[in-house]
Design an enzyme around this catalytic site. Sequence first.
Site, PDB file in Angstrom:
ATOM      1  N   ASP A 262       8.878 -50.207  78.311  1.00 34.28           N
ATOM      2  CA  ASP A 262       8.983 -49.022  77.442  1.00 34.28           C
ATOM      3  C   ASP A 262       9.106 -49.459  75.983  1.00 34.28           C
ATOM      4  OD1 ASP A 262       9.129 -46.373  76.655  1.00 34.28           O
ATOM      5  OD2 ASP A 262      11.204 -46.079  77.270  1.00 34.28           O
TER       6      ASP A 262
ATOM      7  N   ALA B  67      14.073 -39.515  72.756  1.00 34.60           N
ATOM      8  CA  ALA B  67      13.419 -39.794  71.476  1.00 34.60           C
ATOM      9  C   ALA B  67      12.063 -39.105  71.344  1.00 34.60           C
ATOM     10  CB  ALA B  67      13.247 -41.304  71.303  1.00 34.60           C
TER      11      ALA B  67
END
Length: 394
Positions: free
Chosen positions: A283, A149
């Site tokens: 994360d 991403a």
Amino acid sequence: MDTHSSIIIYNVTVYSENQTLKNGYIKLTNKKITEIGETHQYVRQPNDHVIELSPSYKVIPGAIDVHIHGVNNADAMDGTAEALKTMARTLPKEGTTSFLATTMTQSNEAVEKALRNAGAYIEEQTDTDAEVVGIHLEGPFISPKRAGAQPPTHIQDPNVTLFQEWQKAAEGHIKLVTLAPEQPNGLALTSYLKETHVVASIGHSDSTYDQVGEAIEAGASHITHLYNGMRGLHHREPGVLGAAYLRDELFVELITDGIHCRPEMVKLAYDQITSERMILITDSLRAKWLKNGTYDLGGQPVHVNDTTATLADGTLAGSILKMNDAIKNTMSFTNCSLEDIVKMTAENPAKQLNLFDTKGSLKIGKDADIVVLNENLDVEMTFCRGTLSFQKED
């Protein structure tokens, strides 16, 4: 409460650095741990504020999340003190008392703004919230093949000169860098990080097993979010994953939401790596602790649905995992003990970041970063440097 008084958490199971006390107590005075013992050893002092619970309550050191982008509609890339303050105020709810503000691949200007902001915030932060103990620079020195991403348009080759400029902007607070060591100048940057006491982490990398070996020789000591954004395991090419399993020099991050990797793969990693080298991370994104919807990640829309955050094309984009859920999931997936959890959430990250003299375990003289879990492993209370930063409502 009188600022000169001590807080005693009494009649609880205390997971101290060297032993687990089933009927224990812990005393917090002036931001530090000043006593740990069994209940019969406690001698009450006039200014003691006693919180009496039961041995089904467990006292563990606060978690140190070395890889977290955001929470509660705030992100390290926002580049504002308010964003970091929001993160620091929210994270004690899930048992996190310290964290690395984590950036991501963006324009040089956007990264530098975030670094300047975090560096200034670290210098001025208060003791009442989770502590920003440094910065994790995730990208832009990564592999375009393993972008995940991270926006590919801003990926660039490792660059020692640029890193030096950024470390200066951050007032020296970059503590960990995720990079792809196989990229041009990757080993040079890895060596420079080692020389300047910054953790070099292999992540978003297409390295072969042998290239990981070269990176370890150069100074790499960490793996970013195992399984994700890396060359996987093959019987003729062990890749980054094989190196994470086999090389004892490496601490290894893992996101245990059951989505970034299946529960069986968490168990496989745990059985191979063990609690000696594993570090639990979240994360997480700004969407954590928020409702389902569409949120921003580095200028990209991220769609959040209950447990999963994805880009428009379905790519996983960070997590909305809470640290206390990471703890429960890991225990469920691996059958590990709470002592093992303490290693993976507190001791190992503290050792990796060279903070173990003050954090990462419950020991007299260390910072009073303490989490009280109830019998269901829910966070009941969190103390950051001796201040009650979160208390669960009845």
